[in-house]
Design a protein around this motif. Sequence first.
Motif, short mmCIF file in Angstrom:
data_model
loop_
_atom_site.label_atom_id
_atom_site.label_comp_id
_atom_site.label_asym_id
_atom_site.label_seq_id
_atom_site.Cartn_x
_atom_site.Cartn_y
_atom_site.Cartn_z
N VAL A 14 0.83 -1.20 0.00
CA VAL A 14 0.00 0.00 0.00
C VAL A 14 0.87 1.26 0.00
N MET A 94 5.93 5.43 -7.49
CA MET A 94 5.33 4.11 -7.66
C MET A 94 6.19 3.23 -8.57
N ASP A 101 -0.39 -2.47 -4.66
CA ASP A 101 -1.73 -3.02 -4.83
C ASP A 101 -2.80 -1.94 -4.65
N GLY A 102 -2.58 -1.03 -3.70
CA GLY A 102 -3.57 -0.01 -3.42
C GLY A 102 -2.95 1.23 -2.83
N VAL A 103 -3.82 2.21 -2.56
CA VAL A 103 -3.38 3.50 -2.02
C VAL A 103 -4.23 3.85 -0.81
N THR A 113 -6.16 10.37 -3.27
CA THR A 113 -6.43 8.94 -3.34
C THR A 113 -7.78 8.67 -3.99
N LYS A 131 -3.13 -0.37 -12.57
CA LYS A 131 -4.29 0.26 -11.92
C LYS A 131 -4.40 -0.23 -10.48
N VAL A 132 -4.73 0.70 -9.58
CA VAL A 132 -4.83 0.31 -8.17
C VAL A 132 -6.01 -0.64 -7.98
N LYS A 133 -5.83 -1.60 -7.09
CA LYS A 133 -6.87 -2.61 -6.86
C LYS A 133 -7.85 -2.18 -5.77
N VAL A 135 -8.69 1.40 -2.71
CA VAL A 135 -8.28 2.64 -2.04
C VAL A 135 -8.83 2.64 -0.61
N THR A 164 -13.67 0.46 -8.27
CA THR A 164 -12.53 0.05 -7.45
C THR A 164 -12.99 -0.12 -6.00
#
Length: 223
Positions: A14, A94, A101-103, A113, A131-133, A135, A164
């Motif tokens: 993260v 990044m 995986d995420g933010v 975010t 792409k983020v998985k 948030v 998301t």
Amino acid sequence: MESDEVEDKKLVKVLCLHGFRTSGAILKKLVERWPKPLLQKLDLVYMDGPYPAQGKSEVDGIFEPPFYEWFQSDQDFKEFYNFEECVEKIQEFMLTHGPFDGVLGFSQGALLTAAIPGMQREGVALTKVPKVKFVIIISGAKFGGSKFGIPTLASASFSNPITTPSLHIIGETDFMKEESISLLQSFIDPIVIHHPKGHTIPRLDDKSLESFCNFIAKIQDRL
């Protein structure tokens, strides 16, 4: 057997974005108060905002400087400056420290975010990274909501519902509470944790911890 299965699950990586005129080190101190059963599922990486604080920090005297900010705005929060440069710096970070995986974001970091999935969907930012998985949004708000204008780069971020997975942490006495609640409408099936405090990273009670761990477990199952 069950404990072996937990250990075999991949840590969730993260990227953590701090609040206005604070720092990654400060966010780390606050997040690390969370219970170990949650923290041991996460690989948390903290970034400092790209700009030194351009005014007094509200945490000065509580935490040690230096303090940073992600971007700037006018007094009414309608015009934003250095936003594109900020997002480019995040992408560089990044690329160097990811993949993520995420933010997770708090306050000003949460504003950013919340806009990231939409900016990636539209192909206008963070195009060189996956792409983020998911948030995690703490004391968040929506660009283009009642309180904030919207940077050009994020102009279409909320034009369609965001699919998301999202976890939203909202304080009962937070001055951003109404904005945080309004933001929920932009996400499909948001998971919400309420806490009795204000504009802060809260400690997690048993119920909140269970919700948070369940959210992360679902992410782990998809990795």
